[in-house]
Design a protein around this motif. Structure first.
Motif, short mmCIF file in Angstrom:
data_model
loop_
_atom_site.label_atom_id
_atom_site.label_comp_id
_atom_site.label_asym_id
_atom_site.label_seq_id
_atom_site.Cartn_x
_atom_site.Cartn_y
_atom_site.Cartn_z
N GLU A 285 1.65 33.42 4.62
CA GLU A 285 1.35 33.78 6.00
C GLU A 285 0.86 32.57 6.79
N ASP A 286 0.02 31.75 6.16
CA ASP A 286 -0.51 30.58 6.84
C ASP A 286 0.59 29.58 7.18
N ALA A 287 1.52 29.38 6.22
CA ALA A 287 2.63 28.46 6.46
C ALA A 287 3.55 28.98 7.55
N LEU A 288 3.76 30.31 7.56
CA LEU A 288 4.62 30.92 8.58
C LEU A 288 4.00 30.74 9.97
N ASN A 289 2.71 30.96 10.08
CA ASN A 289 2.03 30.80 11.36
C ASN A 289 2.08 29.36 11.85
N LYS A 290 1.87 28.42 10.94
CA LYS A 290 1.92 27.00 11.32
C LYS A 290 3.31 26.61 11.80
N LEU A 291 4.33 27.13 11.09
CA LEU A 291 5.70 26.84 11.49
C LEU A 291 5.99 27.40 12.87
N GLN A 292 5.58 28.65 13.11
CA GLN A 292 5.82 29.27 14.42
C GLN A 292 5.06 28.56 15.53
N GLN A 293 3.88 28.04 15.22
CA GLN A 293 3.12 27.28 16.21
C GLN A 293 3.88 26.03 16.62
N LYS A 294 4.51 25.37 15.64
CA LYS A 294 5.29 24.16 15.95
C LYS A 294 6.52 24.52 16.79
N LEU A 295 7.18 25.61 16.42
CA LEU A 295 8.35 26.05 17.18
C LEU A 295 7.94 26.47 18.59
N LEU A 296 6.80 27.13 18.70
CA LEU A 296 6.31 27.54 20.01
C LEU A 296 5.98 26.33 20.88
N ASP A 297 5.49 25.27 20.25
CA ASP A 297 5.18 24.04 20.99
C ASP A 297 6.46 23.43 21.56
N ILE A 298 7.55 23.48 20.78
CA ILE A 298 8.85 22.99 21.27
C ILE A 298 9.34 23.87 22.41
N LEU A 299 9.14 25.17 22.28
CA LEU A 299 9.55 26.10 23.33
C LEU A 299 8.79 25.83 24.62
N LYS A 300 7.51 25.55 24.51
CA LYS A 300 6.71 25.24 25.70
C LYS A 300 7.11 23.90 26.31
N PHE A 301 7.59 22.99 25.45
CA PHE A 301 8.10 21.71 25.94
C PHE A 301 9.36 21.95 26.78
N LEU A 302 10.20 22.88 26.35
CA LEU A 302 11.38 23.26 27.14
C LEU A 302 10.95 23.84 28.48
N GLN A 303 9.94 24.68 28.45
CA GLN A 303 9.45 25.29 29.70
C GLN A 303 8.90 24.23 30.64
N LYS A 304 8.16 23.30 30.10
CA LYS A 304 7.55 22.24 30.90
C LYS A 304 8.61 21.39 31.60
#
Length: 327
Positions: A285-304
């Motif tokens: 679960e911890d690894a999954l959350n960390k991975l999704q946080q990194k993907l979410l950061d890329i998604l927010k970079f797209l939004q920016k």
């Protein structure tokens, strides 16, 4: 949610499958009631939903809906032209739209619809794509995380609780809907090759992280490398509308990678599919959350960088992709 997706506003047909505007005129009466189950447009597809609230804003009725089987973070206010009565005819229309888009996750009657048109290669493509991403019972996937197969009910639970989808930026949801409308409704295609390409965008993201953190972490570089690999494999199998297939065959030949030709519009579609791909693997679960946080950061970079990365209009004409524009 669902396919290339995604997600805030779109035009739709009226109840019974007939195209007509409802409640557009001032002073119109309410068409749906609180507690009523309906079919709601979300991006290009229809999903079963429940009307939770109704209100009249400036003489136009709006409805607050919950998509059945989906996280409440997707609940939203919609206009009446996003909704259809839950009738047998409209359920058939829901399945037709699903078949046209190649999406296999449309929910009907609270269940996942698995029917595909005879001769469709979509299901086979998805299956082979996932198989290519995860081989054997346990291994490291392209995003650098040790994985193993997990039960179906666990996949569905984890998919519905996806951090990535629950925090999907609203402006990018709108971008997904515009993308769907340009291609499927207006007969337009993204002119290729795009600039910046997916490869360029991921490189820019790494440069952005270097400036922010004064270094590139191995995990960040690994995730972007994996995302590029996912994109190249998923594009022909999962991310293209029917009208874009001919264009793909013309542009991607030999050893050309899709990530060096396509841009942000198609990369964004991948993010809608990532929860589905990740749900087929098992990780802590911890690894999954960390991975999704990194993907979410890329998604927010797209939004920016949305104004710089995404087209405001599509110039390419899809005429010829299906034999005639708009079909």
């Amino acid at each position: 949610m669902g396919g290339s997706s995604n997600t805030t506003t779109t035009t739709s047909g009226g109840a019974g499958g007939k195209d007509k505007d409802r409640d557009r005129a001032k002073g119109s009466s309410v068409s749906f009631t609180e507690g009523e189950k309906v079919l709601a447009y979300h991006g290009p597809l229809l999903y079963e939903a429940k009307v939770q609230k109704t209100e009249n804003r400036e003489d136009e009725w709006r409805y607050f809906v919950h998509y059945l089987g989906w996280n409440k973070n997707w609940d939203e206010w919609v206009a009446s032209d996003r909704l259809l009565k839950l009738t047998e005819e409209n359920v058939r229309k829901q399945l037709e739209l699903k078949n046209q888009s190649g999406d296999k996750t449309v929910r009907t009657g609270g269940r996942s619809a698995q029917h595909n048109p005879k001769g469709s290669n979509d299901a086979k493509g998805d299956k082979e794509d996932t198989k290519g991403l995860v081989k054997g019972k346990k291994r490291k996937n392209q995003l650098g995380v040790e994985v193993a197969m997990i039960p179906k009910h666990e996949k569905e639970r984890r998919s519905s609780e996806s951090l990535l989808m629950s925090q999907f930026p609203v402006t990018l949801k709108k971008q997904l809907v515009d993308d769907w409308e340009f291609v499927t409704q207006l007969g337009k295609l993204v002119k290729l090759p795009r600039s910046p390409t997916v490869d360029d965008i991921l490189t820019k993201y790494l440069e952005y992280r270097v400036k922010k953190d004064n270094k590139i972490s191995d995990s960040c570089a690994e995730v972007t490398k994996g995302l590029r690999c996912y994109f190249d494999k998923a594009l022909p199998a999962m991310l293209l509308y029917k009208k874009e297939q001919k264009q793909y065959k013309e542009e991607i030949k030999g050893d050309v990678s899709p990530s060096t030709v396509y841009g942000a519009e198609h990369l964004l579609r991948l993010f809608v599919k990532l929860p589905e791909l990740l749900s087929s693997v098992n990780m802590e679960e911890d690894a999954l959350n960390k991975l999704q946080q990194k993907l979410l950061d890329i998604l927010k970079f797209l939004q920016k960088n949305q104004v710089h990365f995404f087209l405001s209009a599509y110039d390419g004409d899809s005429k010829g992709a299906d034999g005639a524009k708009g079909k």
